[in-house]
Design an enzyme around this catalytic site. Sequence first.
Site, mmCIF file in Angstrom:
data_model
loop_
_atom_site.group_PDB
_atom_site.id
_atom_site.type_symbol
_atom_site.label_atom_id
_atom_site.label_comp_id
_atom_site.label_asym_id
_atom_site.label_seq_id
_atom_site.Cartn_x
_atom_site.Cartn_y
_atom_site.Cartn_z
ATOM 1 N N LYS A 236 0.840 -1.203 0.000
ATOM 2 C CA LYS A 236 0.000 0.000 0.000
ATOM 3 C C LYS A 236 0.875 1.254 0.000
ATOM 4 O O LYS A 236 0.576 2.228 -0.678
ATOM 5 C CB LYS A 236 -0.953 -0.017 1.207
ATOM 6 C CG LYS A 236 -2.067 -1.055 1.035
ATOM 7 C CD LYS A 236 -2.867 -1.327 2.294
ATOM 8 C CE LYS A 236 -3.833 -2.496 2.044
ATOM 9 N NZ LYS A 236 -4.581 -2.917 3.224
ATOM 10 N N GLN B 33 -4.893 -1.620 9.470
ATOM 11 C CA GLN B 33 -4.777 -2.950 8.846
ATOM 12 C C GLN B 33 -5.400 -4.019 9.753
ATOM 13 O O GLN B 33 -5.106 -4.080 10.949
ATOM 14 C CB GLN B 33 -3.294 -3.267 8.580
ATOM 15 C CG GLN B 33 -3.058 -4.572 7.868
ATOM 16 C CD GLN B 33 -3.565 -4.568 6.419
ATOM 17 O OE1 GLN B 33 -3.482 -3.558 5.722
ATOM 18 N NE2 GLN B 33 -4.109 -5.690 5.973
ATOM 19 N N ASP C 235 -11.049 3.010 4.183
ATOM 20 C CA ASP C 235 -11.517 1.622 4.061
ATOM 21 C C ASP C 235 -13.047 1.551 4.032
ATOM 22 O O ASP C 235 -13.608 0.496 3.759
ATOM 23 C CB ASP C 235 -10.991 0.775 5.233
ATOM 24 C CG ASP C 235 -9.735 0.004 4.858
ATOM 25 O OD1 ASP C 235 -9.522 -0.238 3.651
ATOM 26 O OD2 ASP C 235 -8.972 -0.358 5.773
#
Length: 285
Positions: free
Chosen positions: A50, A94, A117
Site C-alpha cells: 500500500k 490494517q 476503508d
Amino acid sequence: MTAERIDGKALAEKVRAEVADDVRAYGGSVCLATILVGDDPASHVYVGKKHDASHEAGIESRDHRFASETPESVILDLLAELDDDDGVDGILVQLPLPAHMDEPKVLHAVDPAKDVDGFHPLNAGLLYLGTPHLVPATPSGVMVMLAEYGVELRGKEAVVVGRSEIVGKPMAMLLLMEHATVTICHSRTADLSEHTRRADILVAAVGRPGLVTPDMVKAGATVIDIGVNRTEAGLVGDVDPAVFEVAGLMTPVPGGVGPMTIAMLLRNTLTAAQHRRSEVALPGS
Ligand code: NAP
C-alpha cells in the site's frame, strides 16, 4: 466453452495511472496514514504494498507499526491525533487487530471523512442509503471490473456468497444500486447451489478454497472470486478453477480482484482529500 479471464492486474495498473494523473491535477498534497499492530507476515506485506503504490501515485504516506502487545489505548490516542491532523487525508487500520483489541471500537475511532476503508458506521450507512461516500475498496474494485468488461447488471440475478461487513454486505449494496436482483448467501443458507445456479453474476467472498464447483454455476455466468486462501498448493480462491469451463467471464486468483483493492484504496484516499479540502460536510455528520 472457456470463460474469458478478467485481467485484474492490467485494470488495476490502469486505475493506478488514472489516480496518479488525478493527484497531479489536484495539485495539493495527499497523505495516507496506516496503522499496523502485530507481526502477521501477510499484513506486513499488504501494508508495504500500500505504501509502495501510494508513492507511485504521488500520495505521501505515514507508516505506524506497533508490537502485538501494544495496549488499545495507544492506538486510540494515535487515531485521535491523526483525525485532528490536517496533513492526513486518509487513515487505514490494517486488519486483523490482535485479539485483545475491540476491532469495531478501533475502526469507529477513525474520522469518517478520512475512513478510506469505508468501515465506519457513517460510511456503511451512506452506502446502505444508496448515497455512498467512501466505499470498501474490494467490492468497489469489483464494480469497476464489471463496468470495464461491460457486464449488464440491471434486472440481472446477482448472488453474493458471504455477508461480512467489509466484503459481502457492501458488495451486495453496490450491486443493488446498479439494479441487480441480489441474494446474499452465508454459512446458514440451506441449499447454497440452488441459489448460485440462478446467478447471472456470482460473487464468492467466503475464504473456503474451491467452495464453488462447476455444478453450482449457470453456463455463461460472470464469476467473481474474492477469496484469498493460502494453501500448500499456493494462493487459491473460493472458486474451483474448473468453473472456467462453465462461466462466461471469470476472475483468476491470483491476478483478479486482489490487485484492484489497492488501486481503489488510492482512489478513496484522493476522494477523501478532495472532499475534505472542499470543506463540504459529509451527509449525516
Ligand atoms: P469473513 O469475515 O470470514 O466472512 C466469510 C463469510 O462467508 C461469512 O459471511 C460466512 O457466513 C460465509 N461462509 C462461511 N462458510 C460458508 C459456507 N460454507 N457457505 C456459504 N457461506 C459461508 O471473510 P471476509 O473478510 O468477508 O473475506 C472473505 C474472503 O475474501 C477471504 O478469503 C478473504 O481473504 C478474501 N478477501 C480478499 C480481498 C482481496 O483484496 N482480494 C479483500 C478482503 C477479503 P456467516 O456470516 O454465516 O459466518
